[in-house]
Design an enzyme around this catalytic site. Structure first.
Site, PDB file in Angstrom:
ATOM      1  N   VAL A 106      67.847 -76.449  -8.784  1.00 38.47           N
ATOM      2  CA  VAL A 106      69.015 -75.593  -8.995  1.00 38.47           C
ATOM      3  C   VAL A 106      70.007 -76.255  -9.943  1.00 38.47           C
ATOM      4  O   VAL A 106      70.529 -75.615 -10.866  1.00 38.47           O
ATOM      5  CB  VAL A 106      69.689 -75.249  -7.649  1.00 38.47           C
ATOM      6  CG1 VAL A 106      70.975 -74.460  -7.879  1.00 38.47           C
ATOM      7  CG2 VAL A 106      68.734 -74.457  -6.771  1.00 38.47           C
ATOM      8  N   GLU A 118      78.678 -67.307  -3.915  1.00 39.00           N
ATOM      9  CA  GLU A 118      77.748 -66.240  -4.285  1.00 39.00           C
ATOM     10  C   GLU A 118      76.296 -66.674  -4.201  1.00 39.00           C
ATOM     11  O   GLU A 118      75.427 -65.926  -3.742  1.00 39.00           O
ATOM     12  CB  GLU A 118      78.048 -65.749  -5.709  1.00 39.00           C
ATOM     13  CG  GLU A 118      77.199 -64.577  -6.150  1.00 39.00           C
ATOM     14  CD  GLU A 118      77.432 -63.344  -5.283  1.00 39.00           C
ATOM     15  OE1 GLU A 118      76.481 -62.919  -4.602  1.00 39.00           O
ATOM     16  OE2 GLU A 118      78.566 -62.839  -5.279  1.00 39.00           O
ATOM     17  N   GLY A 172      70.150 -65.137  -4.047  1.00 40.81           N
ATOM     18  CA  GLY A 172      69.767 -65.614  -5.377  1.00 40.81           C
ATOM     19  C   GLY A 172      70.589 -64.966  -6.475  1.00 40.81           C
ATOM     20  O   GLY A 172      71.816 -65.096  -6.506  1.00 40.81           O
ATOM     21  N   ILE A 187      71.077 -61.786  -6.921  1.00 42.16           N
ATOM     22  CA  ILE A 187      71.720 -60.532  -6.519  1.00 42.16           C
ATOM     23  C   ILE A 187      73.198 -60.785  -6.267  1.00 42.16           C
ATOM     24  O   ILE A 187      73.546 -61.720  -5.542  1.00 42.16           O
ATOM     25  CB  ILE A 187      71.070 -59.973  -5.234  1.00 42.16           C
ATOM     26  CG1 ILE A 187      69.583 -59.716  -5.451  1.00 42.16           C
ATOM     27  CG2 ILE A 187      71.770 -58.702  -4.783  1.00 42.16           C
ATOM     28  CD1 ILE A 187      68.836 -59.364  -4.179  1.00 42.16           C
ATOM     29  N   GLU A 232      57.859 -74.010   0.628  1.00 36.02           N
ATOM     30  CA  GLU A 232      57.894 -75.466   0.665  1.00 36.02           C
ATOM     31  C   GLU A 232      56.676 -76.012   1.401  1.00 36.02           C
ATOM     32  O   GLU A 232      55.967 -75.290   2.109  1.00 36.02           O
ATOM     33  CB  GLU A 232      59.168 -75.933   1.388  1.00 36.02           C
ATOM     34  CG  GLU A 232      60.469 -75.470   0.753  1.00 36.02           C
ATOM     35  CD  GLU A 232      60.757 -76.141  -0.579  1.00 36.02           C
ATOM     36  OE1 GLU A 232      60.166 -77.206  -0.845  1.00 36.02           O
ATOM     37  OE2 GLU A 232      61.570 -75.592  -1.339  1.00 36.02           O
ATOM     38  N   LYS A 251      71.918 -67.091   5.862  1.00 39.95           N
ATOM     39  CA  LYS A 251      72.423 -66.055   4.961  1.00 39.95           C
ATOM     40  C   LYS A 251      73.083 -64.921   5.735  1.00 39.95           C
ATOM     41  O   LYS A 251      74.102 -64.365   5.290  1.00 39.95           O
ATOM     42  CB  LYS A 251      71.272 -65.525   4.096  1.00 39.95           C
ATOM     43  CG  LYS A 251      70.706 -66.560   3.136  1.00 39.95           C
ATOM     44  CD  LYS A 251      69.433 -66.070   2.478  1.00 39.95           C
ATOM     45  CE  LYS A 251      68.875 -67.120   1.525  1.00 39.95           C
ATOM     46  NZ  LYS A 251      67.561 -66.724   0.941  1.00 39.95           N
ATOM     47  N   GLY A 287      64.910 -69.027  -6.657  1.00 39.28           N
ATOM     48  CA  GLY A 287      64.413 -69.571  -7.913  1.00 39.28           C
ATOM     49  C   GLY A 287      65.516 -70.250  -8.705  1.00 39.28           C
ATOM     50  O   GLY A 287      66.702 -69.956  -8.535  1.00 39.28           O
TER      51      GLY A 287
END
Length: 384
Positions: free
Chosen positions: A11, A112, A117, A119, A173, A188, A284
Site C-alpha cells: 500500500v 476512507e 478499497g 470505493i 494471504e 470494516k 489491492g
C-alpha cells in the site's frame, strides 16, 4: 505540501507512486521503514524524525496491525499533524480515541481507505449523513471471500481448491484467517457503523465466516433460489444499534448474488435518499492507494471529515433478526423454534431456526461446532 508515509509495503508503495506520478504540489518527504530496509534517501527508521519535522503536516499510516501503528497515530495527532490511514484493525479498535485526540488537537483523521478499497464508502456515508439518518448499512466488504464463493459457484470447485488458487493469485494471504473467518469484515463493519450511526460501535459483535462452506451448501441454497455471500450488516433505531458479520443467503436475482470475483458492493439506507449501493474494487495496492490519495487531496484542499460520536448508543441485538440455516451432523438443541427437516445435505441435516437474533444464532452455531467442526451456518436475507 510535504507528507510522510509510515510503511513502504504494497500500500505504501502504491501511495508513493500515485503521489509522485499524478499529484502536483504534494511531496513525499519522509518514509518510515525498518532499519535494514532504508533503500531510499527519504527513509528513516526513527518516527521521531517525522514528528519533529515542522514541514510535515500530514502523516500517512500504511503499516497495518495494532502496534506500533496506534502509538504512531496518536503521537502524530497529538503533535497537531493530520493522519490518513488504511489500517482497518487499528481504527476499528481505537476509533473513539483517535477522533477525540484529533478534535482536541484540531487535526484531521482520514479513514476512507480502511473500508472498501477504491470505493468512496466512508465519504458517501458522511455525505448522506448531512441530510439523512442512516437506518442500515450492509455489504460484501472482502474481496477474498467473494472471489472464493464466486469461483466455487462458477467452477463447481471445492473450498480448499479455490482458496489455494486465491493465494496463488495474491487475493488471499498465506494465513487467510482474517478473511475467511470474517475478521476483516468485522473491522470494516465496526468502522462504517460508527460513522453511519454517530457512535463508537463495539468490537463485540457476532462474527461467523465461511471456512466450512462446501459446494453442497451452495447447491442447496441455489435449489432454493439463493446464493451465499459473506456480509457485514448493521442497523440502528431509537438510540440503539446492532451489527453482525455472517454468511447470508441472498436471492439469485439480487445485485449481491451477482458480484463477481474480488469485487465489493456496499449499501446504505437513508431517510430521504433510500437505498444506495456502491460497487468496485475493494482491495489491492492501487485501489487502496487511490483512496488514500483522495484523502490527501481533501486535506490539501482544507476538507476535514467530522465524526459526531459524542452520544453513546446502546447495543441491542434484538434489532437484527433473521431466519438461519445450520447444516451439521450434530444435534441442534431446540432452545429456539426450528423446522427439523429444512433439507438433507449428504449425511448431514440442515436445520432452520426462525426469527432469532444474530447473537443467538452465533451462540447456537458455536455449540454445534463443538460437536461437528465442519458445520456451516447462513442467515436468510429478507426479501423486500
Amino acid at each position: 505540501m510535504k507528507i510522510a508515509i509510515l510503511g513502504h509495503g504494497v500500500v505504501g508503495r502504491g501511495v508513493d507512486r500515485i503521489v509522485t506520478e499524478r499529484v502536483e504540489g504534494v511531496e513525499v518527504s519522509r518514509i518510515l521503514e525498518l532499519p535494514d530496509r532504508l533503500t531510499d534517501p527519504r527513509m528513516t527508521s526513527n518516527f521521531q524524525d517525522i514528528v519533529d519535522d515542522p514541514e510535515i503536516s500530514l502523516v500517512v499510516e500504511c503499516m497495518g496491525g495494532i502496534e506500533p501503528a496506534h502509538t504512531f497515530i496518536m503521537d502524530a495527532l497529538s503533535a497537531g499533524k493530520s493522519v490518513v490511514t488504511s489500517n482497518k484493525a487499528v481504527v476499528a479498535e481505537h476509533f473513539g480515541e483517535f477522533v477525540s485526540q484529533a478534535n482536541f488537537s484540531h487535526a484531521g483523521l482520514y479513514i476512507e481507505a480502511t473500508c472498501g478499497g477504491g470505493i468512496p464508502w466512508i465519504a458517501s456515508i458522511l455525505k448522506a449523513r448531512r441530510i439523512d439518518d442512516i437506518s442500515s448499512i450492509s455489504g460484501i466488504m472482502n474481496g477474498t471471500t467473494n472471489y472464493i464463493v464466486d469461483a466455487m459457484v462458477r467452477e463447481g470447485a471445492d473450498f480448499d481448491v479455490v482458496l489455494a488458487e486465491a493465494q496463488r493469485l495474491g487475493y488471499a494471504e498465506r494465513d487467510p484467517s482474517a478473511d475467511i473467518d470474517g475478521i476483516d469484515v468485522r473491522n470494516k463493519t465496526i468502522i462504517a457503523s460508527s460513522v453511519a450511526f454517530d457512535t463508537t460501535c463495539t468490537g463485540s459483535i457476532p462474527v461467523t465466516g465461511i471456512r466450512t462452506l462446501t459446494k453442497a451448501d451452495l447447491d442447496l441454497f441455489e435449489s432454493r433460489g439463493l446464493s451465499v455471500k459473506l456480509l457485514g450488516r448493521a442497523v440502528q433505531g431509537d438510540g440503539r444499534y446492532a451489527a453482525a458479520v455472517e454468511p447470508v443467503a441472498v436471492p439469485l436475482r439480487s445485485l449481491e448474488a451477482n458480484v463477481p470475483s474480488n469485487f465489493n458492493l456496499c449499501t446504505l439506507v437513508g431517510t430521504t435518499v433510500g437505498e444506495l449501493k456502491f460497487y468496485g474494487q475493494g482491495a489491492g495496492s492501487l485501489p487502496t492507494g487511490n483512496a488514500i490519495v483522495q484523502d490527501i487531496l481533501d486535506f490539501s484542499e482544507g476538507r476535514v471529515p467530522h465524526y459526531d460520536i459524542d452520544t453513546p448508543k446502546q447495543y441491542d441485538p434484538t434489532l437484527l433478526t433473521s431466519d438461519y440455516v445450520i447444516r451439521t451432523s450434530s444435534y441442534v438443541e431446540d432452545s429456539e423454534p426450528y423446522a427439523e427437516d429444512f433439507e438433507f445435505v449428504g449425511g448431514d441435516r440442515a436445520f432452520l431456526l426462525r426469527g432469532i437474533t444474530a447473537e443467538k444464532a452465533h451462540e447456537a452455531f458455536v455449540n454445534v461446532l463443538d460437536q461437528d467442526p465442519s458445520s456451516f451456518m447462513a442467515a436468510i436475507a429478507r426479501e423486500d
